[in-house]
Enzyme design. Structure first.
Site, PDB file in Angstrom:
ATOM      1  N   GLU A  17      30.790  41.757 -23.413  1.00 35.68           N
ATOM      2  CA  GLU A  17      30.412  42.996 -24.113  1.00 35.68           C
ATOM      3  C   GLU A  17      29.244  43.742 -23.485  1.00 35.68           C
ATOM      4  O   GLU A  17      28.189  43.908 -24.109  1.00 35.68           O
ATOM      5  CB  GLU A  17      30.072  42.689 -25.567  1.00 35.68           C
ATOM      6  CG  GLU A  17      31.215  42.098 -26.353  1.00 35.68           C
ATOM      7  CD  GLU A  17      30.923  41.999 -27.860  1.00 35.68           C
ATOM      8  OE1 GLU A  17      29.786  42.275 -28.275  1.00 35.68           O
ATOM      9  OE2 GLU A  17      31.854  41.669 -28.610  1.00 35.68           O
ATOM     10  N   ASN A  46      37.153  41.950 -27.268  1.00 34.74           N
ATOM     11  CA  ASN A  46      36.605  41.497 -28.544  1.00 34.74           C
ATOM     12  C   ASN A  46      36.815  42.615 -29.549  1.00 34.74           C
ATOM     13  O   ASN A  46      36.394  43.759 -29.301  1.00 34.74           O
ATOM     14  CB  ASN A  46      35.105  41.208 -28.434  1.00 34.74           C
ATOM     15  CG  ASN A  46      34.809  39.993 -27.563  1.00 34.74           C
ATOM     16  OD1 ASN A  46      35.722  39.292 -27.117  1.00 34.74           O
ATOM     17  ND2 ASN A  46      33.528  39.740 -27.328  1.00 34.74           N
ATOM     18  N   GLU A  93      37.475  37.418 -28.712  1.00 38.30           N
ATOM     19  CA  GLU A  93      36.743  37.221 -29.969  1.00 38.30           C
ATOM     20  C   GLU A  93      37.408  38.032 -31.062  1.00 38.30           C
ATOM     21  O   GLU A  93      37.736  39.211 -30.862  1.00 38.30           O
ATOM     22  CB  GLU A  93      35.287  37.725 -29.882  1.00 38.30           C
ATOM     23  CG  GLU A  93      34.335  36.825 -29.167  1.00 38.30           C
ATOM     24  CD  GLU A  93      32.906  37.376 -29.173  1.00 38.30           C
ATOM     25  OE1 GLU A  93      32.518  38.095 -30.131  1.00 38.30           O
ATOM     26  OE2 GLU A  93      32.179  37.095 -28.201  1.00 38.30           O
ATOM     27  N   HIS A 122      26.454  35.834 -21.430  1.00 40.51           N
ATOM     28  CA  HIS A 122      26.569  36.264 -22.825  1.00 40.51           C
ATOM     29  C   HIS A 122      25.153  36.549 -23.324  1.00 40.51           C
ATOM     30  O   HIS A 122      24.652  35.912 -24.238  1.00 40.51           O
ATOM     31  CB  HIS A 122      27.290  35.195 -23.658  1.00 40.51           C
ATOM     32  CG  HIS A 122      27.874  35.690 -24.952  1.00 40.51           C
ATOM     33  ND1 HIS A 122      29.202  35.509 -25.303  1.00 40.51           N
ATOM     34  CD2 HIS A 122      27.318  36.367 -25.982  1.00 40.51           C
ATOM     35  CE1 HIS A 122      29.426  36.034 -26.505  1.00 40.51           C
ATOM     36  NE2 HIS A 122      28.286  36.566 -26.947  1.00 40.51           N
ATOM     37  N   ARG A 142      36.437  28.984 -25.272  1.00 38.62           N
ATOM     38  CA  ARG A 142      35.602  29.971 -24.585  1.00 38.62           C
ATOM     39  C   ARG A 142      34.148  29.719 -24.974  1.00 38.62           C
ATOM     40  O   ARG A 142      33.801  29.775 -26.148  1.00 38.62           O
ATOM     41  CB  ARG A 142      36.005  31.391 -24.978  1.00 38.62           C
ATOM     42  CG  ARG A 142      35.052  32.430 -24.406  1.00 38.62           C
ATOM     43  CD  ARG A 142      35.396  33.854 -24.828  1.00 38.62           C
ATOM     44  NE  ARG A 142      34.465  34.778 -24.226  1.00 38.62           N
ATOM     45  CZ  ARG A 142      33.676  35.622 -24.899  1.00 38.62           C
ATOM     46  NH1 ARG A 142      33.728  35.694 -26.212  1.00 38.62           N
ATOM     47  NH2 ARG A 142      32.837  36.406 -24.256  1.00 38.62           N
ATOM     48  N   TYR A 147      36.440  43.692 -33.666  1.00 39.25           N
ATOM     49  CA  TYR A 147      35.983  43.407 -35.025  1.00 39.25           C
ATOM     50  C   TYR A 147      36.403  44.479 -36.025  1.00 39.25           C
ATOM     51  O   TYR A 147      36.841  44.160 -37.115  1.00 39.25           O
ATOM     52  CB  TYR A 147      34.460  43.196 -35.052  1.00 39.25           C
ATOM     53  CG  TYR A 147      34.097  41.871 -34.425  1.00 39.25           C
ATOM     54  CD1 TYR A 147      34.166  40.697 -35.158  1.00 39.25           C
ATOM     55  CD2 TYR A 147      33.761  41.780 -33.072  1.00 39.25           C
ATOM     56  CE1 TYR A 147      33.887  39.461 -34.580  1.00 39.25           C
ATOM     57  CE2 TYR A 147      33.484  40.551 -32.486  1.00 39.25           C
ATOM     58  CZ  TYR A 147      33.556  39.398 -33.244  1.00 39.25           C
ATOM     59  OH  TYR A 147      33.308  38.177 -32.666  1.00 39.25           O
TER      60      TYR A 147
END
Ligand code: FCB
Length: 437
Positions: free
Chosen positions: A167, A291, A351, A122, A78, A293
């Site tokens: 995002e 994504n 991600e 991005h 990606r 985290y």
């Protein structure tokens, strides 16, 4: 059990990067300026005055990076396409050298048996579009649709799956509400139009990709999602958690998956939404990129915003200070399934990863990745259709406002010599990929 055993057949394992964070060569081959060039060159914006001017010099060293991925043994890569390389002013005739670069990159991937998963945006918006209001201006969504058509026309014969935006919550919040990312606007709640225009851009780009590929190209948006917990059972804290969840998660998931805005935010968006917008936004989503985290803990507050974030205690933290909670990924995935039911398409974790401090010993990263892969596997066992997992990141890179201080790579990068050195986590993933059979 091996880290990659027990996943369904065809489960995709890959690595992620993004154009401004790795490419460098910002003045080469006809690339126009992006908002990140402007922002990074504004004194005081980036830690240590770092910029992405050279980054990992991937633009020149992509051959070496392709070899690193081939040796690692990943199924897919990606990466993102820099809009200002394709349309230096954000519109009109494409720059042939820009298209050629991604053409070469994709051919290099395919020659090594690696699937290409490009992201169209991005965060490196052409500066010329920001000068006309950026994503505050509805016109940017229309330009994004045209840019998507140009790229899909050229690369759609070799790319089978596309990501439109990366995002949009982070781009809106950090870029337009708080000003900690480019373009550095501090509009707080007045940043909300950026949400609708990005989502409209997603919908228009998705339609353009379908048109260019005769419906064959699969399309997804990548949303940053976080499970939200209230700091206490009090009504105020529960309400604060609901509001945070609406902003961070539902504002960008609901319109794509079921064509509505969270009720609580709908009033703020009134007047921006034109007749077919919601249908356009939801028209194509073959998958959802997530994504992840960390989870978020909030309590009620009485400032500019009705919530305030609290630290999550009792867990390890990354070099960035982000709490490490693999269970949060499992809970996020099962929560999405509970919320959207049959409207939830297959999911790709586009991600996940952690930053560490300088140095090559990275037991921490191996444990992080191992724990999060196990959480994904449990979510699959619990009935969530997760089709892939991408590590952020292939290599250390320009971590936005933190410059080069946060190292997320499976591969260490020396930013003076651009030497790449695989870390222990690279070797670990390599052997997990070999063992999976
Ligand atoms: C995500 C971004 C990515 C990277 C990681 C650490 O929010 O999409 O570019 O910076 O965080």
């Amino acid at each position: 059990m091996g880290s990659l055993s027990g996943f369904p057949d065809g489960f995709v394992v890959g690595v992620s990067t993004a154009s401004y964070q790795i490419e460098g060569a910002v003045h080469e081959a006809g690339r126009g300026p992006s908002i990140w060039d402007t922002f990074a060159h504004t004194p005081g914006r980036i830690l240590n005055g770092d910029t992405g001017d050279a980054a990992c010099d991937h633009y020149h060293r992509y051959g070496e990076d392709l070899d690193l991925m081939a040796e690692l043994g990943v199924d897919a890569y990606r990466f993102s396409i820099a809009w200002p390389r394709i349309q230096p002013d954000g519109h009109g005739k494409p720059n042939p050298d820009g298209l050629d670069f991604y053409d070469r990159l994709i051919d290099g991937l395919l020659a090594r048996g690696i699937a290409a998963l490009p992201t169209l945006f991005h965060w490196d918006l052409p500066q010329a579009l920001e000068d006309q209001g950026g994503w505050l201006n509805r016109d940017t969504a229309l330009r994004f649709g045209e840019y998507a058509a140009v790229v899909a026309d050229r690369l759609g014969d070799r790319v089978h799956r596309w990501i439109t935006l990366n995002e949009p919550i982070v781009h809106m919040a950090q870029g337009y509400a708080f000003g900690t990312h480019a373009p550095g606007r501090q509009l707080m709640m007045d940043a909300l139009p950026v949400a609708h225009h990005q989502l409209l851009g997603h919908g228009l780009a998705a339609q353009a990709i379908k048109r260019a590929t005769g419906e064959a190209g699969e399309v997804m948006i990548t949303n940053n999602c976080t499970p939200v917990e209230a700091a206490s059972p009090s009504e105020e804290d529960q309400a604060a958690a609901m509001i945070y969840d609406a902003f961070h998660n539902r504002l960008f998931n609901d319109p794509v998956l079921n064509g509505t805005y969270p009720e609580f935010l709908a009033a703020g968006l009134e007047g921006l939404i034109q007749a077919d917008d919601m249908a356009t936004i939801r028209s194509n989503h073959d998958a959802l990129g997530i994504n992840y985290y960390n989870p978020t803990r909030v309590r009620a507050a009485e400032g500019d915003l009705p919530f305030e974030m609290l630290p999550i205690e009792g867990v390890p933290t990354t070099a960035f200070g982000w709490p490490v909670v693999p269970d949060g990924l499992h809970d996020l995935l099962t929560g999405l399934k509970a919320t959207y039911g049959d409207d939830l398409p297959p999911i790709y974790i586009t991600e996940n990863g952690c930053s560490t401090v300088e140095g090559l010993d990275d037991r921490f990263r191996i444990d992080y990745l191992d724990g999060h892969l196990a959480a994904v596997r449990r979510a699959i066992t619990d009935g969530v259709d997760v089709r892939g997992y991408f590590v952020w990141s292939l290599m250390d890179n320009f971590e936005w406002a933190e410059g080069y201080s946060q190292r997320f790579g499976l591969v260490h990068v020396d930013f003076k010599t651009f030497a790449r050195t695989p870390r222990d986590s690279y070797r670990w993933l390599q052997s997990a990929l070999r063992d999976r059979g």
